[in-house]
Motif scaffolding. Structure first.
Motif, PDB file in Angstrom:
ATOM      1  N   ILE A  36      -6.547  30.866  24.433  1.00  0.00           N
ATOM      2  CA  ILE A  36      -7.990  30.679  24.314  1.00  0.00           C
ATOM      3  C   ILE A  36      -8.435  30.891  22.872  1.00  0.00           C
ATOM      4  O   ILE A  36      -8.151  31.921  22.272  1.00  0.00           O
ATOM      5  N   LYS A  37      -9.119  29.893  22.318  1.00  0.00           N
ATOM      6  CA  LYS A  37      -9.704  30.011  20.976  1.00  0.00           C
ATOM      7  C   LYS A  37     -11.193  30.304  21.066  1.00  0.00           C
ATOM      8  O   LYS A  37     -11.690  31.242  20.452  1.00  0.00           O
ATOM      9  N   ASN A  38     -11.903  29.461  21.841  1.00  0.00           N
ATOM     10  CA  ASN A  38     -13.355  29.586  21.943  1.00  0.00           C
ATOM     11  C   ASN A  38     -13.773  29.437  23.400  1.00  0.00           C
ATOM     12  O   ASN A  38     -13.142  28.697  24.164  1.00  0.00           O
ATOM     13  N   VAL A  39     -14.828  30.130  23.756  1.00  0.00           N
ATOM     14  CA  VAL A  39     -15.330  30.103  25.126  1.00  0.00           C
ATOM     15  C   VAL A  39     -16.846  29.935  25.093  1.00  0.00           C
ATOM     16  O   VAL A  39     -17.518  30.521  24.244  1.00  0.00           O
ATOM     17  N   PHE A  40     -17.375  29.125  26.010  1.00  0.00           N
ATOM     18  CA  PHE A  40     -18.818  28.996  26.172  1.00  0.00           C
ATOM     19  C   PHE A  40     -19.144  29.007  27.654  1.00  0.00           C
ATOM     20  O   PHE A  40     -18.410  28.448  28.470  1.00  0.00           O
ATOM     21  N   TRP A  41     -20.271  29.648  28.005  1.00  0.00           N
ATOM     22  CA  TRP A  41     -20.723  29.600  29.380  1.00  0.00           C
ATOM     23  C   TRP A  41     -22.231  29.812  29.458  1.00  0.00           C
ATOM     24  O   TRP A  41     -22.848  30.389  28.567  1.00  0.00           O
ATOM     25  N   ALA A  42     -22.840  29.315  30.540  1.00  0.00           N
ATOM     26  CA  ALA A  42     -24.274  29.483  30.805  1.00  0.00           C
ATOM     27  C   ALA A  42     -24.479  29.409  32.304  1.00  0.00           C
ATOM     28  O   ALA A  42     -23.953  28.506  32.968  1.00  0.00           O
ATOM     29  N   ASN A  43     -25.231  30.369  32.839  1.00  0.00           N
ATOM     30  CA  ASN A  43     -25.472  30.336  34.282  1.00  0.00           C
ATOM     31  C   ASN A  43     -26.643  29.411  34.593  1.00  0.00           C
ATOM     32  O   ASN A  43     -27.301  28.862  33.713  1.00  0.00           O
ATOM     33  N   SER A  44     -26.914  29.241  35.875  1.00  0.00           N
ATOM     34  CA  SER A  44     -27.937  28.284  36.301  1.00  0.00           C
ATOM     35  C   SER A  44     -29.319  28.701  35.823  1.00  0.00           C
ATOM     36  O   SER A  44     -30.166  27.854  35.516  1.00  0.00           O
ATOM     37  N   ARG A  45     -29.572  30.002  35.735  1.00  0.00           N
ATOM     38  CA  ARG A  45     -30.875  30.464  35.268  1.00  0.00           C
ATOM     39  C   ARG A  45     -31.095  30.115  33.804  1.00  0.00           C
ATOM     40  O   ARG A  45     -32.192  29.690  33.410  1.00  0.00           O
ATOM     41  N   SER A  46     -30.055  30.279  32.983  1.00  0.00           N
ATOM     42  CA  SER A  46     -30.164  29.926  31.561  1.00  0.00           C
ATOM     43  C   SER A  46     -30.455  28.442  31.390  1.00  0.00           C
ATOM     44  O   SER A  46     -31.248  28.043  30.534  1.00  0.00           O
TER      45      SER A  46
ATOM     46  N   PHE B 133     -30.093  31.054  16.566  1.00  0.00           N
ATOM     47  CA  PHE B 133     -28.643  31.149  16.761  1.00  0.00           C
ATOM     48  C   PHE B 133     -28.039  31.937  15.611  1.00  0.00           C
ATOM     49  O   PHE B 133     -28.330  31.668  14.448  1.00  0.00           O
ATOM     50  N   ASP B 134     -27.233  32.938  15.925  1.00  0.00           N
ATOM     51  CA  ASP B 134     -26.496  33.642  14.874  1.00  0.00           C
ATOM     52  C   ASP B 134     -25.231  34.244  15.464  1.00  0.00           C
ATOM     53  O   ASP B 134     -25.114  34.430  16.683  1.00  0.00           O
ATOM     54  N   THR B 135     -24.280  34.530  14.589  1.00  0.00           N
ATOM     55  CA  THR B 135     -22.964  35.027  15.022  1.00  0.00           C
ATOM     56  C   THR B 135     -22.622  36.348  14.340  1.00  0.00           C
ATOM     57  O   THR B 135     -21.451  36.622  14.087  1.00  0.00           O
TER      58      THR B 135
ATOM     59  N   PHE C  46     -19.711  37.078  18.895  1.00  0.00           N
ATOM     60  CA  PHE C  46     -20.554  36.713  20.022  1.00  0.00           C
ATOM     61  C   PHE C  46     -21.622  35.769  19.497  1.00  0.00           C
ATOM     62  O   PHE C  46     -22.344  36.102  18.554  1.00  0.00           O
ATOM     63  N   ALA C  47     -21.728  34.580  20.064  1.00  0.00           N
ATOM     64  CA  ALA C  47     -22.620  33.542  19.543  1.00  0.00           C
ATOM     65  C   ALA C  47     -23.651  33.166  20.599  1.00  0.00           C
ATOM     66  O   ALA C  47     -23.438  32.236  21.377  1.00  0.00           O
ATOM     67  N   PRO C  48     -24.784  33.870  20.660  1.00  0.00           N
ATOM     68  CA  PRO C  48     -25.800  33.559  21.666  1.00  0.00           C
ATOM     69  C   PRO C  48     -26.812  32.524  21.195  1.00  0.00           C
ATOM     70  O   PRO C  48     -27.216  32.514  20.031  1.00  0.00           O
ATOM     71  N   PHE C  49     -27.216  31.649  22.117  1.00  0.00           N
ATOM     72  CA  PHE C  49     -28.367  30.773  21.908  1.00  0.00           C
ATOM     73  C   PHE C  49     -29.562  31.475  22.554  1.00  0.00           C
ATOM     74  O   PHE C  49     -29.545  31.752  23.754  1.00  0.00           O
ATOM     75  N   VAL C  50     -30.582  31.770  21.754  1.00  0.00           N
ATOM     76  CA  VAL C  50     -31.678  32.622  22.215  1.00  0.00           C
ATOM     77  C   VAL C  50     -33.012  31.913  22.052  1.00  0.00           C
ATOM     78  O   VAL C  50     -33.252  31.233  21.052  1.00  0.00           O
TER      79      VAL C  50
ATOM     80  N   ILE D 142     -34.698  35.428  25.667  1.00  0.00           N
ATOM     81  CA  ILE D 142     -33.963  34.895  26.817  1.00  0.00           C
ATOM     82  C   ILE D 142     -32.669  34.260  26.330  1.00  0.00           C
ATOM     83  O   ILE D 142     -32.609  33.675  25.251  1.00  0.00           O
ATOM     84  N   LEU D 143     -31.638  34.385  27.130  1.00  0.00           N
ATOM     85  CA  LEU D 143     -30.333  33.838  26.782  1.00  0.00           C
ATOM     86  C   LEU D 143     -30.202  32.425  27.327  1.00  0.00           C
ATOM     87  O   LEU D 143     -30.359  32.194  28.533  1.00  0.00           O
ATOM     88  N   LEU D 144     -29.918  31.480  26.442  1.00  0.00           N
ATOM     89  CA  LEU D 144     -29.802  30.068  26.811  1.00  0.00           C
ATOM     90  C   LEU D 144     -28.351  29.595  26.715  1.00  0.00           C
ATOM     91  O   LEU D 144     -28.092  28.434  26.434  1.00  0.00           O
ATOM     92  N   GLY D 145     -27.447  30.499  26.958  1.00  0.00           N
ATOM     93  CA  GLY D 145     -26.023  30.195  26.854  1.00  0.00           C
ATOM     94  C   GLY D 145     -25.408  30.992  25.726  1.00  0.00           C
ATOM     95  O   GLY D 145     -26.105  31.387  24.776  1.00  0.00           O
ATOM     96  N   CYS D 146     -24.114  31.265  25.802  1.00  0.00           N
ATOM     97  CA  CYS D 146     -23.474  32.028  24.733  1.00  0.00           C
ATOM     98  C   CYS D 146     -21.991  31.688  24.661  1.00  0.00           C
ATOM     99  O   CYS D 146     -21.404  31.149  25.610  1.00  0.00           O
ATOM    100  N   GLY D 147     -21.401  31.995  23.533  1.00  0.00           N
ATOM    101  CA  GLY D 147     -19.983  31.723  23.316  1.00  0.00           C
ATOM    102  C   GLY D 147     -19.298  32.883  22.639  1.00  0.00           C
ATOM    103  O   GLY D 147     -19.935  33.756  22.061  1.00  0.00           O
TER     104      GLY D 147
END
Length: 616
Positions: free
Chosen positions: A234-244, A257-259, A270-274, A283-288
């Motif tokens: 695994i190099k990179n991972v991204f996920w977002a739940n249905s609420r995001s 966005f910042d890392t 940790f790379a969150p889209f906020v 609010i979290l709009l997905g993160c990696g």
């Protein structure tokens, strides 16, 4: 075919004899001097030949420029000495200069590429303007390579706890001296650091995969993507739940966005889209989780996030000044307005300007130029006066900032809606929110478990804020009908912002410039510590539609009508503002779609065994 696998074939116009070499991988091999007319089977073969020539002569080489045809194929390339171009000083304190390698050396070769992939040298400059040293050639970056076999050994030794220093000394002894090793100890450390980022702890990879699978089984709208390297790690991972994903449909117009937040013992950023919701909660709009912070990694992350959000790009995005991030945004979000974090820029002032004699004055004047310029023309004039006054015309940092002024100066960006965000404060607040759940020793397996707990807490805080806005009310501080209008429809946090504008109206004085055309001039008294100053704003009012437009553009930027516009509206006896000044994303009387989504958390209490126990 790679350089290591491909041979070199060339001939010179000076001779009809063809000279061929196969499997030219030994950098210690002697090659002939490049000449005009030499032909090569590929671009890789040409570069390898020039690199070997540079090593035997005592200089490093690099790719300087190239040109592509309309179909995207390279038609021209220039390989030069690594000391080409002039040095660009980066430190402002000239009393502590850094060593510079560039000498504007003109040595180079130009080559033309043909449709069949072959290339031909058409221009050669052999003379250098610096000393050459063949026995020091191994220190140039182009000549430092770690073979795959050595990479494997370094990684295995790192897993076994053998230090890089000891392993490097072993390699030196095996090779018969430092000059026989085609890399430095620093290169070994860089490789091991990268390998550690890619390597997960025992059970981590499986834990992440199992978590994603279980969440997707509970809700098909759960989205995840994993980027693997050539060895399946695994190099990179991204996920977002249905609420995001649902939150993004309602509040995805502005994203930060910042890392800068390291969450685990592997130092995976940790790379969150906020974003912000109607309560101005972050609010979290997905993160990696990323293994690297280069352009290609950001392109992968942004494209993945865009896919998750049904190819709907944000209107505006705020980041820091990271160049790799900027390039990736230009590729993936070409229509999105990109703004730099103003706070990150201003905090560099001490580092960049402290060496000047009148530093305190420079700092204060610079901030005044940035914050007090109401128009682009005013900023341009003040900026020029500022540089001339303090003799800063040659300051590289300030000149670079000026070239990118459309990305950070308030008067250049304030015409776009930013939901009131001028920095990446929202992202940093989200990072601090996770501080209660993860730390520098948290493994990825633990992270996915703690991540659920953190989000559950966020949902509960939003539910409480919804309840308070619904069941309680904030008393009005004035008797104006406009205040009552917003009291009924805005959430508590946004209504407080409007009240702040109304109270600041006390310091505003309205004068009429032209009754027929509705032009007003509002003078505001500002208090800064023990001092006060006055600022003037032009306000345009339409008597028929009750529309009002202020030069401060607070409404365009923040979605809250400003004190200057309120002053004019109240003077004109307007009891309620037009619908266009009521921003839907701040309303409390609208049922938010994301609140209808039940989020399933990966918890023990939801397991089959637990449910059976509860029934018993």
């Amino acid at each position: 075919m790679s350089l290591e696998e491909e041979g070199i074939c060339f001939h010179s116009d000076a001779s009809d004899e063809d000279i061929s070499r196969e499997n030219t991988t030994d950098l210690n091999e002697i090659v002939s001097t490049p000449k005009i007319g030499m032909n090569f089977d590929s671009l890789d073969a040409l570069f390898l030949h020039y690199k070997i020539y540079g090593r035997q002569e005592g200089f490093g080489v690099k790719k300087k420029t190239s040109r592509k045809s309309l179909n995207g194929k390279i038609t021209f390339v220039c390989f030069s000495c690594s000391r080409a171009r002039k040095s660009q000083p980066t430190k402002q304190n000239f009393l502590i200069p850094n060593p510079q390698m560039k000498t504007d050396c003109k040595a180079r070769i130009n080559a033309t590429l043909f449709e069949d992939g072959k290339c031909k040298i058409n221009y050669v400059v052999l003379e250098h303007n610096h000393c050459l040293s063949p026995h020091r050639s191994r220190f140039y970056t182009c000549n430092r390579e770690i073979s795959i076999g050595v990479q494997r050994r370094l990684e295995l030794n790192d897993r076994a706890g053998v230090s890089v220093a000891k392993k490097f000394q072993t390699l030196v002894v095996e090779a018969g001296g430092h000059d026989k090793v085609p890399f430095l100890e620093k290169d070994c450390r860089n490789f091991v650091d990268k390998a550690r980022r890619l390597r997960l702890g025992i059970g981590d990879a499986k834990a992440i995969h199992d978590y994603f699978m279980s969440m997707q089984a509970k809700n098909s709208s759960f989205f995840y993507m994993m980027d693997l390297d050539d060895d399946g790690r695994i190099k990179n991972v991204f996920w977002a739940n249905s609420r995001s994903r649902a939150l993004y449909e309602e509040f995805g117009d502005v994203v930060t966005f910042d890392t800068t937040y390291m969450t685990n013992k592997y130092d995976l950023p940790f790379a969150p889209f906020v974003g912000v919701n109607h309560h101005r909660h972050y609010i979290l709009l997905g993160c990696g989780l990323l293994s690297n912070e280069d352009t290609n990694t950001f392109i992968w992350l942004f494209k993945t996030w865009l896919t998750c959000m049904n190819e709907c790009a944000p209107i505006a995005i705020i980041t820091d000044q990271d160049k790799a991030m900027k390039k990736a945004i230009e590729v993936v979000f070409p229509e999105t307005r990109h703004r730099w974090c103003l706070w990150h820029i201003l905090k560099k002032i001490p580092e960049k300007l402290r060496g000047y004699k009148f530093y305190e004055q420079i700092k204060n004047v610079l901030k005044n130029v940035v914050y007090d310029s109401l128009t682009k023309e005013e900023f341009e004039e003040k900026w020029g006066d500022f540089l001339n006054e303090f003799n800063l015309l040659e300051n590289v940092w300030l000149n670079d900032l000026y070239e990118e002024r459309h990305r950070w100066v308030p008067t250049f960006v304030i015409d776009t809606f930013w939901a009131g965000m001028s920095t990446t404060q929202r992202s940093e607040s989200m990072n601090s929110f996770f501080d209660d759940y993860v730390n520098s020793k948290t493994s990825l397996k633990q992270f996915v478990e703690q991540y659920d707990l953190a989000l559950r807490n966020k949902v509960e805080k939003e539910n409480l804020a919804n309840f308070q806005s619904f069941s309680t009310e904030i008393l009005c501080v004035t008797h104006f009908e406009i205040e009552k209008q917003f009291q009924m429809i805005y959430t508590h946090s946004k209504f407080k912002e409007l009240q702040h504008e109304l109270t600041r109206k006390l310091y505003c004085n309205v004068s009429c410039k032209g009754e027929k055309d509705g032009a007003y001039y509002v003078t505001e008294t500002l208090f800064i510590g023990d001092k006060q100053k006055e600022m003037g704003y032009n306000v345009q009012f339409n008597n028929e539609t009750c529309e009002v437009k202020c030069a401060c553009r607070l409404f365009e930027f923040k979605g809250i009508i400003c004190r200057h516009a309120l002053s004019v509206l109240i003077r004109e006896h307007v009891k309620s503002v037009p619908e266009k000044y009521i921003v839907p994303r701040w309303r409390k009387d609208i049922k938010q779609c994301h609140t209808r989504i039940k989020v399933n958390y990966n918890e023990w209490s939801g397991s089959f065994e637990t449910q059976r126990y509860d029934r018993l």
